[in-house]
Motif scaffolding. Structure first.
Motif, mmCIF file in Angstrom:
data_model
loop_
_atom_site.group_PDB
_atom_site.id
_atom_site.type_symbol
_atom_site.label_atom_id
_atom_site.label_comp_id
_atom_site.label_asym_id
_atom_site.label_seq_id
_atom_site.Cartn_x
_atom_site.Cartn_y
_atom_site.Cartn_z
ATOM 1 N N ALA A 53 7.507 69.009 -51.089
ATOM 2 C CA ALA A 53 7.293 68.462 -52.438
ATOM 3 C C ALA A 53 7.195 66.943 -52.438
ATOM 4 O O ALA A 53 7.105 66.330 -53.489
ATOM 5 N N GLY A 54 7.223 66.334 -51.272
ATOM 6 C CA GLY A 54 6.990 64.902 -51.196
ATOM 7 C C GLY A 54 8.221 64.037 -51.053
ATOM 8 O O GLY A 54 8.109 62.823 -50.977
ATOM 9 N N GLY A 55 9.385 64.637 -51.042
ATOM 10 C CA GLY A 55 10.602 63.852 -50.868
ATOM 11 C C GLY A 55 11.582 64.084 -51.995
ATOM 12 O O GLY A 55 11.319 64.835 -52.935
ATOM 13 N N ALA A 56 12.714 63.412 -51.903
ATOM 14 C CA ALA A 56 13.803 63.629 -52.860
ATOM 15 C C ALA A 56 13.956 62.499 -53.869
ATOM 16 O O ALA A 56 14.724 62.625 -54.810
ATOM 17 N N ALA A 57 13.258 61.402 -53.685
ATOM 18 C CA ALA A 57 13.407 60.259 -54.590
ATOM 19 C C ALA A 57 12.538 60.456 -55.839
ATOM 20 O O ALA A 57 11.317 60.548 -55.732
ATOM 21 N N PRO A 58 13.156 60.496 -57.026
ATOM 22 C CA PRO A 58 12.378 60.710 -58.246
ATOM 23 C C PRO A 58 11.646 59.464 -58.737
ATOM 24 O O PRO A 58 10.792 59.562 -59.604
ATOM 25 N N ASN A 59 11.987 58.302 -58.201
ATOM 26 C CA ASN A 59 11.360 57.062 -58.671
ATOM 27 C C ASN A 59 10.242 56.577 -57.751
ATOM 28 O O ASN A 59 9.936 55.407 -57.697
ATOM 29 N N VAL A 60 9.626 57.520 -57.030
ATOM 30 C CA VAL A 60 8.546 57.201 -56.108
ATOM 31 C C VAL A 60 7.358 58.101 -56.418
ATOM 32 O O VAL A 60 7.529 59.295 -56.649
ATOM 33 N N VAL A 61 6.166 57.536 -56.443
ATOM 34 C CA VAL A 61 4.954 58.351 -56.534
ATOM 35 C C VAL A 61 4.781 58.988 -55.157
ATOM 36 O O VAL A 61 4.664 58.279 -54.153
ATOM 37 N N GLN A 62 4.780 60.300 -55.119
ATOM 38 C CA GLN A 62 4.775 61.019 -53.841
ATOM 39 C C GLN A 62 3.410 60.913 -53.163
ATOM 40 O O GLN A 62 2.383 61.195 -53.785
ATOM 41 N N ALA A 63 3.418 60.546 -51.891
ATOM 42 C CA ALA A 63 2.175 60.312 -51.150
ATOM 43 C C ALA A 63 1.646 61.547 -50.433
ATOM 44 O O ALA A 63 0.463 61.622 -50.137
ATOM 45 N N GLU A 64 2.498 62.529 -50.152
ATOM 46 C CA GLU A 64 2.031 63.721 -49.442
ATOM 47 C C GLU A 64 2.845 64.935 -49.863
ATOM 48 O O GLU A 64 4.065 64.867 -49.941
ATOM 49 N N THR A 65 2.143 66.021 -50.133
ATOM 50 C CA THR A 65 2.787 67.279 -50.497
ATOM 51 C C THR A 65 2.014 68.430 -49.851
ATOM 52 O O THR A 65 0.835 68.295 -49.527
ATOM 53 N N THR A 66 2.693 69.553 -49.686
ATOM 54 C CA THR A 66 2.046 70.743 -49.136
ATOM 55 C C THR A 66 2.504 71.973 -49.909
ATOM 56 O O THR A 66 3.693 72.127 -50.195
ATOM 57 N N VAL A 67 1.552 72.818 -50.231
ATOM 58 C CA VAL A 67 1.835 74.086 -50.894
ATOM 59 C C VAL A 67 1.179 75.199 -50.086
ATOM 60 O O VAL A 67 0.107 75.005 -49.516
#
Length: 120
Positions: A53-67
């Protein structure tokens, strides 16, 4: 099929306009596939799971995700057509979010005939 979206990370509070959210892309894909369900055969199935899901930090625009998506159908031609439609939804999600998408087939095609509970 695994779909990996790549975007651009940014600080979500200080400069969100500099980012391109891969998490937004994955969510857009989920919405698109859910709308696709209305237009597929009732014997077909589509399942999904967020692998990254891109990481655990909610204050970051996630750069990579996989589904990961699993597409099932009784007929091979229907399976291939439905899988292609799922790929097209992923491409649309990437366009809407300003990200890129890469798809990798992680499984194979199996001849699995469903056994609905009402036929047992």
């Amino acid at each position: 099929m695994d779909f990996t979206f790549t975007g651009r990370s940014a600080h979500a509070a200080a400069a969100p306009h500099l980012g391109r959210s891969a998490l937004d892309a994955i969510e857009l894909m989920s919405v698109g596939v859910n709308y696709l369900r209305e237009h597929m055969l009732p014997t077909s199935r589509i399942h999904y799971a967020y692998i990254n899901a891109g990481g655990a930090a909610p204050n970051v625009v996630q750069a990579e995700t996989t589904v990961r998506y699993s597409v099932r159908a009784e007929d091979l031609s229907e399976l291939l057509a439905l899988a292609e439609r799922v790929r097209q939804v992923a491409q649309g999600a990437a366009l809407m979010s300003g990200t890129q998408v890469q798809s990798i087939v992680t499984g194979g095609v199996a001849n699995l005939l469903p056994c609905p509970p009402w036929k047992k």
